[in-house]
Every structure is written in C-alpha cells, then in structure tokens.
Enzyme design. Structure first.
Site, PDB file in Angstrom:
ATOM      1  N   ASN A   1       0.893  -1.077   0.057  1.00 53.03           N
ATOM      2  CA  ASN A   1       0.150  -0.117   0.035  1.00 53.03           C
ATOM      3  C   ASN A   1       0.959   1.121   0.043  1.00 53.03           C
ATOM      4  O   ASN A   1       1.465   1.694   1.028  1.00 53.03           O
ATOM      5  CB  ASN A   1      -0.861   0.029   1.265  1.00 53.03           C
ATOM      6  CG  ASN A   1      -1.813   1.235   1.365  1.00 53.03           C
ATOM      7  OD1 ASN A   1      -1.832   2.103   0.732  1.00 53.03           O
ATOM      8  ND2 ASN A   1      -2.448   1.581   2.655  1.00 53.03           N
ATOM      9  N   TRP A   2       1.092   1.862  -1.170  1.00 56.08           N
ATOM     10  CA  TRP A   2       2.061   2.998  -1.072  1.00 56.08           C
ATOM     11  C   TRP A   2       1.484   4.344  -0.728  1.00 56.08           C
ATOM     12  O   TRP A   2       2.031   5.279  -0.350  1.00 56.08           O
ATOM     13  CB  TRP A   2       2.321   3.209  -2.791  1.00 56.08           C
ATOM     14  CG  TRP A   2       3.292   2.623  -3.277  1.00 56.08           C
ATOM     15  CD1 TRP A   2       4.005   1.163  -2.565  1.00 56.08           C
ATOM     16  CD2 TRP A   2       4.277   2.456  -4.394  1.00 56.08           C
ATOM     17  NE1 TRP A   2       4.964   0.957  -3.296  1.00 56.08           N
ATOM     18  CE2 TRP A   2       5.078   1.502  -4.634  1.00 56.08           C
ATOM     19  CE3 TRP A   2       4.094   3.638  -5.492  1.00 56.08           C
ATOM     20  CZ2 TRP A   2       6.276   1.331  -5.500  1.00 56.08           C
ATOM     21  CZ3 TRP A   2       5.094   3.432  -6.428  1.00 56.08           C
ATOM     22  CH2 TRP A   2       6.042   2.515  -6.528  1.00 56.08           C
ATOM     23  N   LYS A   3       0.004   4.211  -0.408  1.00 61.91           N
ATOM     24  CA  LYS A   3      -0.348   5.414   0.305  1.00 61.91           C
ATOM     25  C   LYS A   3      -0.050   6.742  -0.419  1.00 61.91           C
ATOM     26  O   LYS A   3      -0.230   6.467  -1.960  1.00 61.91           O
ATOM     27  CB  LYS A   3      -0.155   5.626   1.711  1.00 61.91           C
ATOM     28  CG  LYS A   3      -0.176   4.470   2.500  1.00 61.91           C
ATOM     29  CD  LYS A   3       0.045   4.774   3.990  1.00 61.91           C
ATOM     30  CE  LYS A   3       0.168   3.380   4.967  1.00 61.91           C
ATOM     31  NZ  LYS A   3       0.031   3.322   6.257  1.00 61.91           N
TER      32      LYS A   3
ATOM     33  N   HIS B   1      -9.621   1.634   4.621  1.00 60.76           N
ATOM     34  CA  HIS B   1      -8.301   1.974   5.307  1.00 60.76           C
ATOM     35  C   HIS B   1      -8.635   2.725   6.410  1.00 60.76           C
ATOM     36  O   HIS B   1      -9.543   3.713   6.236  1.00 60.76           O
ATOM     37  CB  HIS B   1      -7.431   2.251   4.414  1.00 60.76           C
ATOM     38  CG  HIS B   1      -5.944   2.101   5.244  1.00 60.76           C
ATOM     39  ND1 HIS B   1      -5.480   3.224   5.968  1.00 60.76           N
ATOM     40  CD2 HIS B   1      -4.932   1.348   5.023  1.00 60.76           C
ATOM     41  CE1 HIS B   1      -4.212   2.843   6.283  1.00 60.76           C
ATOM     42  NE2 HIS B   1      -4.056   1.654   5.769  1.00 60.76           N
TER      43      HIS B   1
ATOM     44  N   GLU C   1      -7.070   4.998   7.573  1.00 59.33           N
ATOM     45  CA  GLU C   1      -6.566   6.549   7.346  1.00 59.33           C
ATOM     46  C   GLU C   1      -7.771   7.179   6.414  1.00 59.33           C
ATOM     47  O   GLU C   1      -7.997   8.576   6.675  1.00 59.33           O
ATOM     48  CB  GLU C   1      -5.419   6.562   6.404  1.00 59.33           C
ATOM     49  CG  GLU C   1      -4.066   6.169   7.384  1.00 59.33           C
ATOM     50  CD  GLU C   1      -2.821   5.754   6.677  1.00 59.33           C
ATOM     51  OE1 GLU C   1      -2.868   5.865   5.183  1.00 59.33           O
ATOM     52  OE2 GLU C   1      -2.007   5.137   7.365  1.00 59.33           O
TER      53      GLU C   1
ATOM     54  N   GLU D   1      -5.866  -4.420  10.525  1.00 56.92           N
ATOM     55  CA  GLU D   1      -4.952  -3.402  10.820  1.00 56.92           C
ATOM     56  C   GLU D   1      -5.112  -2.702  11.887  1.00 56.92           C
ATOM     57  O   GLU D   1      -5.987  -1.592  11.837  1.00 56.92           O
ATOM     58  CB  GLU D   1      -4.753  -2.391   9.576  1.00 56.92           C
ATOM     59  CG  GLU D   1      -4.540  -3.054   8.311  1.00 56.92           C
ATOM     60  CD  GLU D   1      -3.759  -2.366   7.245  1.00 56.92           C
ATOM     61  OE1 GLU D   1      -2.571  -2.465   6.750  1.00 56.92           O
ATOM     62  OE2 GLU D   1      -4.288  -1.052   6.924  1.00 56.92           O
TER      63      GLU D   1
ATOM     64  N   GLY E   1       2.373   2.460  10.607  1.00 53.90           N
ATOM     65  CA  GLY E   1       3.351   3.277  10.624  1.00 53.90           C
ATOM     66  C   GLY E   1       3.883   3.847  11.886  1.00 53.90           C
ATOM     67  O   GLY E   1       4.373   4.836  11.987  1.00 53.90           O
TER      68      GLY E   1
ATOM     69  N   SER F   1       3.030  -1.985  10.183  1.00 59.36           N
ATOM     70  CA  SER F   1       4.579  -2.154  10.480  1.00 59.36           C
ATOM     71  C   SER F   1       4.956  -3.647  10.343  1.00 59.36           C
ATOM     72  O   SER F   1       5.758  -3.889  11.106  1.00 59.36           O
ATOM     73  CB  SER F   1       4.843  -1.715  12.280  1.00 59.36           C
ATOM     74  OG  SER F   1       4.290  -0.390  12.241  1.00 59.36           O
TER      75      SER F   1
ATOM     76  N   GLY G   1       2.747  -1.141   4.375  1.00 54.08           N
ATOM     77  CA  GLY G   1       2.739   0.240   3.714  1.00 54.08           C
ATOM     78  C   GLY G   1       4.497   0.530   3.275  1.00 54.08           C
ATOM     79  O   GLY G   1       4.950   0.290   2.459  1.00 54.08           O
ATOM     80  N   GLY G   2       4.820   1.228   4.537  1.00 51.06           N
ATOM     81  CA  GLY G   2       6.120   1.693   4.506  1.00 51.06           C
ATOM     82  C   GLY G   2       7.137   0.740   3.818  1.00 51.06           C
ATOM     83  O   GLY G   2       8.016   1.072   2.882  1.00 51.06           O
TER      84      GLY G   2
HETATM   85  P1  PGA Z   1       2.549   0.411   7.640  1.00 49.64           P
HETATM   86  O1  PGA Z   1       1.364   0.465   6.987  1.00 49.64           O
HETATM   87  O2  PGA Z   1       3.192  -0.968   6.916  1.00 49.64           O
HETATM   88  O3  PGA Z   1       3.454   1.431   7.225  1.00 49.64           O
HETATM   89  O4  PGA Z   1       2.521   0.211   9.192  1.00 49.64           O
HETATM   90  C1  PGA Z   1       0.242  -0.615   6.793  1.00 49.64           C
HETATM   91  C2  PGA Z   1      -0.929  -0.094   6.182  1.00 49.64           C
HETATM   92  O5  PGA Z   1      -1.495   1.272   6.345  1.00 49.64           O
HETATM   93  O6  PGA Z   1      -1.614  -0.558   5.384  1.00 49.64           O
END
Ligand code: PGA
Length: 254
Positions: A9-11, A95, A97, A165, A171, A210, A231-232
C-alpha cells in the site's frame, strides 16, 4: 486454506520516477511457485503506468479507494470501473486513514466494496481498532461491528479479502504481537464461518501494521494469517521482495 497474498500500500507516495520500484519487483519475484500472489496498490495517478510496468508478470496492481458510483458528478473522485479500466485487479477499501480523514463509516466501506465487485475488482476490506479501543478492552466488539457493517451484502466468500490493521500499529514501527494477531484473526475467522459456513475458511485475512522483512516470517506463520498489507516496507522493492520470499517459503511449507 487460502493462498498467501502479499499486498503493498503505497498510500500518498510515488511519482513516475518511482516506477522503477515496480519494475524491480517484477524482475525479482519468483517466476512461478507455490500459491502466492503479490500486489502493489498505488495512488490513482500511477495505476495505469504501474499496470503497464507489471504487464505479463505475476505482480498485480491495485487502487487505494474507490467511489461507490461507476460515473457521475463527483469532482475529484475515482470509480472502481476507472481503476479496472486503468489495469487494477484489487482496491483497498475502508483503510483506517480514510475512515479517519474522510469520515468513512462501515456502510460507506460496504458500498465501496459492492462497487469494487461490480467492476470485477477484488476489494481488500480493512478493519482495526484504535489504541483507545484496545486499552478499553473493546477490540473484539469493534472488529465485530466493522466486519458486520463493512462486508458487501450478497458477496460470495471468494470475492473479497479482509485486512486486519490495528490502527496503533500502522506506520508506528509498533507491530502487534503474534498473540494479539492470532486472537483477532481467529475471531474474524469465526465471524466468517458463522456468516458463510465452511466456505468462510477460504477467505483471505491479511495482517497490516508495521510489517517488515524482519518480522514478516513470524507473522505469516500465525494461524489464519493469509498474507500482509504492507505500507512503508512496500516502497522499496528490496524490502517488499524480502517479504514476498518469506511468504513464498511459508506457502511452500518450508
Ligand atoms: P505500515 O502501513 O506497514 O506502514 O504500518 C500499513 C497500512 O497502513 O496498510
């Protein structure tokens, strides 16, 4: 048992100059092998170019959200059909966010998941508790409410993916323990079995929060974890590939 899915997930990250990460993932993925799929969800501006870069490979490309309607007067929005048209196979919906930044509620998420299915995309439906909810002992209540409210009515069990999640693990570098992950994934599995009968055992459940090359192998061994939403660590091809190799070994049972 569902096969493993490693989803990035590149956000709101990624420019044309970053498409080499997609090409590097394509070049580095095991060409064939056990039941294992790799997906990168990118910002809408990159779906078409990332799809072109991944064309003919086993890397799938997805979007990060979609509007419930197929077309219409909704300035700035992107429909599931548009993502499909641009080459996506999956789309993340709900998600945390987006639930936080855009006030998306469970019913909105369910409507987006319905839209994804209408467009022949696989929705990845996200659920997860905040730290305050966990501290209050409300984790399983929150997950139950989100699962009941966010799943598309009438969808068959093979049509969608769930991602658990915990918001406090996203993050933050603070990964949930294997016990915490195992408890919630078992709980979700039971909800799915109640709703779909034995077919509920075939629904993929991803863990997200994470996840990294250092912890992926341990997380992927937790019962009812069928992959990750990353994500990251999906922004760098080498890190994403390392997680894919852990998944591929797990899928091969080695
Ligand atoms: P993260 O993000 O791996 O950077 O914690 C995961 C996500 O929000 O899908």
């Amino acid at each position: 048992m569902p096969g493993t899915l490693i989803a990035g997930n590149w956000k709101m990250h990624g420019f044309a100059a970053d498409l080499h990460q997609i090409r590097d993932i394509v070049a580095g993925l095991p060409a064939s092998g056990p039941r294992f799929e790799a997906l990168i969800c990118v910002p809408a501006t990159l779906v078409s170019r990332a799809s072109a870069a991944a064309f003919g490979s086993r890397l799938l490309i997805g979007g990060e959200t979609c509007h419930p309607q197929p077309t219409g007067a909704h300035t700035g929005e992107i429909s599931a059909e548009m993502l499909k048209d641009a080459g996506a196979s999956h789309v993340i919906v709900g998600h945390s966010e987006r639930r936080r930044d855009h006030g998306e509620r469970d019913a909105d998420v369910a409507a987006q998941a319905v839209a994804a299915l209408r467009a022949s995309l696989v929705p990845i439906i996200c659920v997860g508790e905040t730290l305050a909810e966990r501290d209050a002992g409300a984790t399983l209540d929150v997950i139950s409410r989100q699962i009941h409210g966010s799943l598309p009515a009438g969808a068959g069990p093979g049509a969608f993916v769930i991602a658990y999640e915990p918001v406090w693990a996203i993050g933050t570098g603070r990964v949930a323990s294997v016990e915490q992950i195992g408890e919630v994934h078992q709980f979700i599995r039971n909800l799915l079995l109640e709703r779909f009968g034995p077919a509920g055992s075939t629904i993929r459940q991803l863990y997200g929060g994470s996840m990294s090359p250092a912890n992926a192998a341990g997380i992927l061994q937790v019962p009812n974890v069928n992959g990750g939403l990353i994500g990251g660590a999906s922004l760098k091809a080498a890190d994403f590939l390392s997680i894919c190799y852990s998944a591929s070994k797990e899928a091969a049972g080695t």
